[in-house]
Design an enzyme around this catalytic site. Sequence first.
Site, PDB file in Angstrom:
ATOM      1  N   ASP A 356     -41.784   4.145 -34.948  1.00 35.92           N
ATOM      2  CA  ASP A 356     -40.399   3.857 -35.387  1.00 35.92           C
ATOM      3  C   ASP A 356     -40.395   4.489 -36.693  1.00 35.92           C
ATOM      4  OD1 ASP A 356     -37.693   2.346 -35.031  1.00 35.92           O
ATOM      5  OD2 ASP A 356     -38.858   1.323 -36.759  1.00 35.92           O
ATOM      6  N   GLU A 385     -39.790   8.979 -34.734  1.00 32.27           N
ATOM      7  CA  GLU A 385     -38.596   9.358 -35.367  1.00 32.27           C
ATOM      8  C   GLU A 385     -39.001   9.906 -36.580  1.00 32.27           C
ATOM      9  OE1 GLU A 385     -35.515   6.107 -33.841  1.00 32.27           O
ATOM     10  OE2 GLU A 385     -37.026   5.233 -35.218  1.00 32.27           O
TER      11      GLU A 385
END
Length: 410
Positions: A356, A385
Amino acid sequence: LYTVEVGYTDGPTVESIIGLSGLFDDPYFAETMTYDGDDLGVTYTPEASTFKAWAPTVSALSLRLYDSGTPVALDATLGNDTYVEHDFMRATKGVWEITVTGDLHGKYYTFVATHPTGTIELTDPYAKGAGVNGIRGMIVDFSKTNPLGWEEVNYPTLSPTEIIPYELHVADLTSDPSWNGTEANRKKFLGLIEEGTTFTKDGVTVKTGFDHIKELGVNALQIIPFYDQQNDELNPSFNWGYNPQNYDVLEGSYSSNPHDGLVRIREFKQVVQAYAKEDIRIIMDVVYNHVASISAHSFTKLVPGYYFRYGTDGSPDNSSGVGNVTASERIMMERYMRDSTAFWVKEYKIGGFRFDLMGLHTTVSMQTLYDKVKEIRSDILIYGEAWDMDDSSRRPTLFHQANVHKVPGI
């Protein structure tokens, strides 16, 4: 902030307030207070357990051993607040250490840290097990948590382009009434692997749950965060899980008994084993870039100010958009991420990680952990990400889209 007395040759002694950020980022601090070992937390043997904590700024540190992982305040019947306390001894490189003799498997523990600002009880950031709500860490003989045949659990070696992942949330798969499985397994780890569930409508019967996932043809299950979250495990409400509390502990609300820290470990290993039999690896969604609360997290309670980024005004960095950002440019945070991911691969046979807000971590920290986990599983899959979210002077060092080429393989 720490208060110190400063004496001047031409005036009286006065009190001065100094910050720790300059200390932590000073090369001398990094050279003298960086611990090279990978044994922080508890090293268990049946004869004795050794506890190590990296806490260079505390003035005293003690260990509390509990028989129960449930505080009385949470459950007056099941809870027990009786403990035995031991004092740590200061070692080298900012580490405090103590060895307690006897077989401590199944016992619970906390640290009590003394700072200039006061004394506070906390969960060991390196705890690998915990009681209800993650309040007390747990000492675990992991060899006693393995299901039958665990040593043979494996899955095919694949290249990244051969991975076909399916993403889900632990509770989602079994939340709908159409799942039709055992009620006790609903929204739990064991619900992920219950077989024989179907749904029939208008004369048509379809498979649900685990059997449905098996027929999809996927070879990887990316599970939305299942580490320990800052929530009420006894009365859980739905959340996505991006509120980290104890990174190396499983979330208790997904177990059949949140009070017993061993139950969540055993049940999750059953999940890994069942999917491995279908040649499906588990990919872990990890959120090392922020925590649920700076003030409530063990990082702050043990070493205030070290593990997070702050602005020039002293306020927490909010590049994540959730109120705080961890400081992976600091060596002990980098090594925390390295040791944590290595633990999940070794103990739970995790086959990959989805990061994340990976773009908030440094390129160096991602390289460090990638090299480590590759030693454990050669075809480990890491992706994440890579949003470019930090516009500060550290931006060139971060692992956002413009820099992903610097760590081939991620």
